[in-house]
Design an enzyme around this catalytic site. Structure first.
Site, mmCIF file in Angstrom:
data_model
loop_
_atom_site.group_PDB
_atom_site.id
_atom_site.type_symbol
_atom_site.label_atom_id
_atom_site.label_comp_id
_atom_site.label_asym_id
_atom_site.label_seq_id
_atom_site.Cartn_x
_atom_site.Cartn_y
_atom_site.Cartn_z
ATOM 1 N N LYS A 19 0.600 -0.862 -0.174
ATOM 2 C CA LYS A 19 0.125 -0.098 -0.070
ATOM 3 C C LYS A 19 0.884 1.440 0.123
ATOM 4 C CE LYS A 19 -1.668 1.334 3.503
ATOM 5 N NZ LYS A 19 -2.506 1.908 5.196
ATOM 6 N N ASP A 48 -6.161 1.029 1.355
ATOM 7 C CA ASP A 48 -6.397 0.975 2.461
ATOM 8 C C ASP A 48 -8.126 0.834 2.888
ATOM 9 O OD1 ASP A 48 -8.286 3.335 1.981
ATOM 10 O OD2 ASP A 48 -7.085 4.770 3.250
#
Length: 223
Positions: free
Chosen positions: A120, A138
């Site tokens: 991420k 997320d």
């Protein structure tokens, strides 16, 4: 959800917010890297308060190494998990100095090799610092992708791969910014503001509130 519906969703987000970006404050790829590491289980607002003072005294890998562990901790004590984050940041600084000439690498493999950097965070850096059409998933984006029907998936990686398949290329660079803002301010976890949602009439969420199926209202906020 079909492709024309997805396109209309992203068209609306683009009209409402043509130039979205992160709410983390930074001026260099390295500052963004530090901010994103700090942002895990923390708010962007809280990170910005901490980094304002930190970056004023140390905003390069070598400067943070010179500041030292206790010096770094003194600036980020308000951030959750600051002890572990401080150690990861300094380990990352050491690698950047020793292997990358003090610069943040632009390659995913090199980014993910840095302490405190996962997929991420690498996607955030590649997208926001370097302009790559990556999508960082997320908790907000995972929720929005599943709840709306844009890109359902059981895991963040599955959602990311699906988004990369279905989001038209012209929207891909900005997609995760629009989705995170939508999840943060409109499509919230506990009380989604469906009555104020820009895409309510296109969304597949089966528990829409406040008679919102007719759509439009407030936008996702500024970038």
């Amino acid at each position: 959800m079909d492709d024309p519906t997805r396109r209309e969703i992203f068209e609306r987000w683009r009209r409402a917010n043509p130039h979205p970006t992160t709410e983390l404050r930074y001026s260099t790829p390295f500052e963004l890297l530090v901010a994103v590491i700090l942002s895990a289980q923390a708010t962007d607002r809280g990170v910005n308060r901490a980094t304002e003072g930190l970056f004023a005294v140390a905003n390069t890998p070598q400067a943070l190494l010179d500041l030292g562990l206790e010096g770094l901790k003194s600036h980020i004590r308000s951030i959750g998990l600051y002890n572990a984050k401080a150690e990861n940041i300094l380990r990352t600084c050491r690698i950047l100095v020793e292997r990358h000439g003090g610069q943040v690498p632009r390659e995913r493999e090199a980014l993910e090799a840095l302490p405190g950097v996962g997929r991420k965070t690498a996607n955030v850096l590649l997208n926001t610092a370097f302009g790559e059409p990556t999508i960082a998933v997320d908790t907000h984006i995972f929720r929005v992708a599943n709840r709306t029907g844009i890109a359902p998936g059981r895991t963040p990686l599955a959602v990311e791969k699906r988004l990369m398949e279905v989001v038209p290329m012209e929207f891909r660079r900005d997609a995760h910014h629009w989705m995170i803002l939508h999840g943060r301010y409109v499509c919230t976890a506990r009380a989604p503001r469906c009555g104020e949602c820009l895409i309510a009439d296109l969304c597949e969420y089966d528990e829409k509130r406040n008679g919102s199926s007719k759509g439009a209202g407030k936008t996702i906020g500024s970038g």
